[in-house]
Design an enzyme around this catalytic site. Structure first.
Site, PDB file in Angstrom:
ATOM      1  N   LYS A  88     130.742  28.165 -14.363  1.00 12.46           N
ATOM      2  CA  LYS A  88     131.423  26.535 -15.120  1.00 12.46           C
ATOM      3  C   LYS A  88     132.101  25.647 -14.845  1.00 12.46           C
ATOM      4  O   LYS A  88     132.411  25.308 -13.660  1.00 12.46           O
ATOM      5  CB  LYS A  88     132.882  27.700 -15.170  1.00 12.46           C
ATOM      6  CG  LYS A  88     133.274  28.982 -15.440  1.00 12.46           C
ATOM      7  CD  LYS A  88     133.233  29.647 -16.992  1.00 12.46           C
ATOM      8  CE  LYS A  88     133.137  30.754 -16.945  1.00 12.46           C
ATOM      9  NZ  LYS A  88     132.596  31.205 -18.401  1.00 12.46           N
TER      10      LYS A  88
ATOM     11  N   ASP B  60     128.987  26.074 -18.433  1.00  9.89           N
ATOM     12  CA  ASP B  60     130.182  26.843 -19.537  1.00  9.89           C
ATOM     13  C   ASP B  60     131.414  25.637 -19.407  1.00  9.89           C
ATOM     14  O   ASP B  60     131.622  26.058 -18.674  1.00  9.89           O
ATOM     15  CB  ASP B  60     130.017  28.249 -19.301  1.00  9.89           C
ATOM     16  CG  ASP B  60     130.984  28.603 -20.676  1.00  9.89           C
ATOM     17  OD1 ASP B  60     131.077  28.581 -21.371  1.00  9.89           O
ATOM     18  OD2 ASP B  60     130.263  30.048 -20.737  1.00  9.89           O
TER      19      ASP B  60
ATOM     20  N   GLU C 119     127.252  25.513 -22.736  1.00  6.72           N
ATOM     21  CA  GLU C 119     128.048  26.235 -23.626  1.00  6.72           C
ATOM     22  C   GLU C 119     129.225  26.156 -24.546  1.00  6.72           C
ATOM     23  O   GLU C 119     130.233  25.326 -23.150  1.00  6.72           O
ATOM     24  CB  GLU C 119     127.537  27.692 -22.436  1.00  6.72           C
ATOM     25  CG  GLU C 119     128.262  29.100 -23.657  1.00  6.72           C
ATOM     26  CD  GLU C 119     127.690  30.631 -22.120  1.00  6.72           C
ATOM     27  OE1 GLU C 119     127.242  30.441 -21.476  1.00  6.72           O
ATOM     28  OE2 GLU C 119     129.013  31.499 -22.520  1.00  6.72           O
TER      29      GLU C 119
ATOM     30  N   GLU D 147     130.242  34.177 -27.816  1.00  8.68           N
ATOM     31  CA  GLU D 147     131.172  34.577 -27.613  1.00  8.68           C
ATOM     32  C   GLU D 147     133.248  34.578 -28.523  1.00  8.68           C
ATOM     33  O   GLU D 147     133.685  35.474 -28.655  1.00  8.68           O
ATOM     34  CB  GLU D 147     131.395  34.425 -26.102  1.00  8.68           C
ATOM     35  CG  GLU D 147     131.968  33.233 -25.852  1.00  8.68           C
ATOM     36  CD  GLU D 147     132.310  33.001 -24.565  1.00  8.68           C
ATOM     37  OE1 GLU D 147     131.189  32.786 -23.517  1.00  8.68           O
ATOM     38  OE2 GLU D 147     133.254  33.741 -23.519  1.00  8.68           O
TER      39      GLU D 147
ATOM     40  N   ASP E 177     127.923  38.612 -28.723  1.00  9.12           N
ATOM     41  CA  ASP E 177     128.805  39.874 -27.951  1.00  9.12           C
ATOM     42  C   ASP E 177     128.795  40.804 -28.709  1.00  9.12           C
ATOM     43  O   ASP E 177     129.604  40.957 -29.624  1.00  9.12           O
ATOM     44  CB  ASP E 177     129.812  39.035 -27.552  1.00  9.12           C
ATOM     45  CG  ASP E 177     130.567  40.246 -26.531  1.00  9.12           C
ATOM     46  OD1 ASP E 177     130.412  41.855 -26.320  1.00  9.12           O
ATOM     47  OD2 ASP E 177     130.887  39.607 -25.236  1.00  9.12           O
TER      48      ASP E 177
ATOM     49  N   HIS F 218     126.853  37.995 -24.089  1.00 12.65           N
ATOM     50  CA  HIS F 218     127.829  37.304 -23.408  1.00 12.65           C
ATOM     51  C   HIS F 218     128.649  38.832 -23.022  1.00 12.65           C
ATOM     52  O   HIS F 218     128.750  39.687 -23.872  1.00 12.65           O
ATOM     53  CB  HIS F 218     128.627  36.104 -24.554  1.00 12.65           C
ATOM     54  CG  HIS F 218     130.096  36.461 -24.021  1.00 12.65           C
ATOM     55  ND1 HIS F 218     131.335  37.460 -23.922  1.00 12.65           N
ATOM     56  CD2 HIS F 218     130.357  36.177 -22.741  1.00 12.65           C
ATOM     57  CE1 HIS F 218     132.630  37.306 -23.700  1.00 12.65           C
ATOM     58  NE2 HIS F 218     131.848  36.227 -22.819  1.00 12.65           N
TER      59      HIS F 218
HETATM   60 MG    MG Z   1     130.984  31.429 -21.897  1.00 17.15          MG
END
Ligand code: MG
Length: 378
Positions: free
Chosen positions: A181, A210, A236, A262, A285, A312
């Site tokens: 992240k 992400d 992402e 997602e 997803d 995801h």
């Molecule tokens: Mg993500």
């Protein structure tokens, strides 16, 4: 009569949905996991939906949340969708999917409704696969029984030392691709963490970042340009999923490809994103795009636009969907360990995730493991 003819007769034979049982579970995580937009995750919610047909065949579908909204999805199922699908023919999955969309379209398009539809749709595919006595990866495509995958960390709150220890544990488990992240208060900290992870994993491990749509387009461009040298496979959700122009602007300004999906909860949203956001990877997803049926529609859109699909979340189901498709790229092995509550936790062999070979989706929840976390059931 051949076996194939028998199966066709079985599928054409009119069956009806008799009983549907819905359950809401609140499952704690082993430690607090954070990202830039949703803050701390202490648990996830699992909403299961088990459909029984008049001939006794059952199928289980499910969806999940990051800890909020599960009760609303549960009641949407129990109060609205379950009465709507009862007595319908479970073999006519496309019809049920389409009818569910428009039953509540006015109040629910693309929101909680997409999660609720997913749970029912996945149960119907489980039933179809069981009738065909075949695993999901074969029924929906059969390209392969395995897929590339990556470890998706939810680690924004980890110190740099803990972050590196966590990445090392992924590599030791056999992962050859990792994601972290980003979205720290000071973007220079993101750069330092990215640099440290690349130095730890070396040049051969695929590496993604992400931001959980936490940055403005201009801040995303600044971060992206600063880390191009670390060979990032994709960035992402750098910014809001609705800001398709922002995505295009980021994509044109840097060399790192963009990914999202997602937070796209209708097939039409994916279509718009493909047309306008200049994405490099799509990440549907099945838990929030309308189940297996929605996922396959997005997969076909991706194929026609020469885009690879990644996924995801819910890797225990996505492993079969990804394995089935020729343009699958890399499946996220998510940090919510739903698979640990099933009979077949994810199998990783030489860095590849292998799909279950059971008839059905292969996702079978273990009652003794999930029952302690039950909040409410119908
Ligand atoms: Mg993500």
């Amino acid at each position: 009569m051949s076996l194939a003819q028998e199966k066709i007769i079985q599928l054409n034979d009119v069956k009806s949905i008799q009983n549907v049982k819905v359950g809401l579970y609140k499952i704690p995580l082993k430690e607090v996991l954070s990202d830039a937009k949703h803050g701390d995750h202490t648990h996830f919610e699992l909403i299961t939906c088990t459909i029984e047909c008049d001939d006794g065949i059952t199928g289980t579908g499910y969806t999940y949340t990051g800890g909020k909204g599960g009760s609303a999805i549960y009641h949407l199922l129990v109060d609205e969708l379950v009465p709507f699908v009862k007595q319908q023919n479970p073999n006519r999955i496309e019809k049920i999917w389409e009818d569910m969309q428009y039953h509540l379209h006015y109040v629910g398009r693309g929101g909680l409704l997409s999660f609720a539809i997913s749970a029912i749709d996945i149960a119907l595919w489980d039933i179809r696969c069981k009738r065909l006595e075949a695993p999901l990866w074969q029924v929906v495509g059969g390209n392969s029984f395995e897929t590339q995958c990556y470890a998706g960390g939810i680690d924004l709150n980890f110190s740099k030392e803990k972050l590196l220890k966590n990445i090392k544990s992924y590599i030791e488990r056999g992962f050859t691709q990792v994601k972290i992240k980003v979205g720290q208060k000071d973007y220079k900290e993101d750069i330092a963490r990215i640099k440290a992870v690349r130095e730890l994993i070396g040049p051969d491990v695929e590496f993604m970042i992400d931001a959980n749509y936490s940055l403005s387009a201009s801040d995303a461009i600044r971060l992206s340009k600063s880390v191009e040298q670390y060979n990032i496979r994709w960035f992402e959700e750098p910014t809001l999923p609705d800001d398709l122009e922002g995505y295009a602007q980021i994509s044109e300004s840097t060399s790192i490809p963009l990914a999202m999906g997602e937070n796209l909860h209708t097939v039409y949203e994916f279509n718009q994103a493909i047309q306008h956001a200049k994405l490099g990877f799509l990440q549907p997803d099945a838990s929030n795009i309308g189940g297996v049926t929605g996922f396959l529609k997005v997969a076909q859109l991706a194929y026609a636009n020469n885009l690879p699909i990644c996924t995801h979340g819910m890797h225990e189901l996505h492993v079969s969907l990804m394995a089935s498709q020729p343009h699958a790229c890399s499946m996220e092995v998510h940090s919510f360990p739903i698979d640990e509550y099933t009979t077949q936790p994810l199998r990783l062999v030489n860095g590849m995730a292998q799909a279950p070979d059971l008839p059905g989706t292969g996702v079978v929840f273990v009652d003794e493991l999930i029952t302690p976390h039950l909040v409410i059931e119908s």
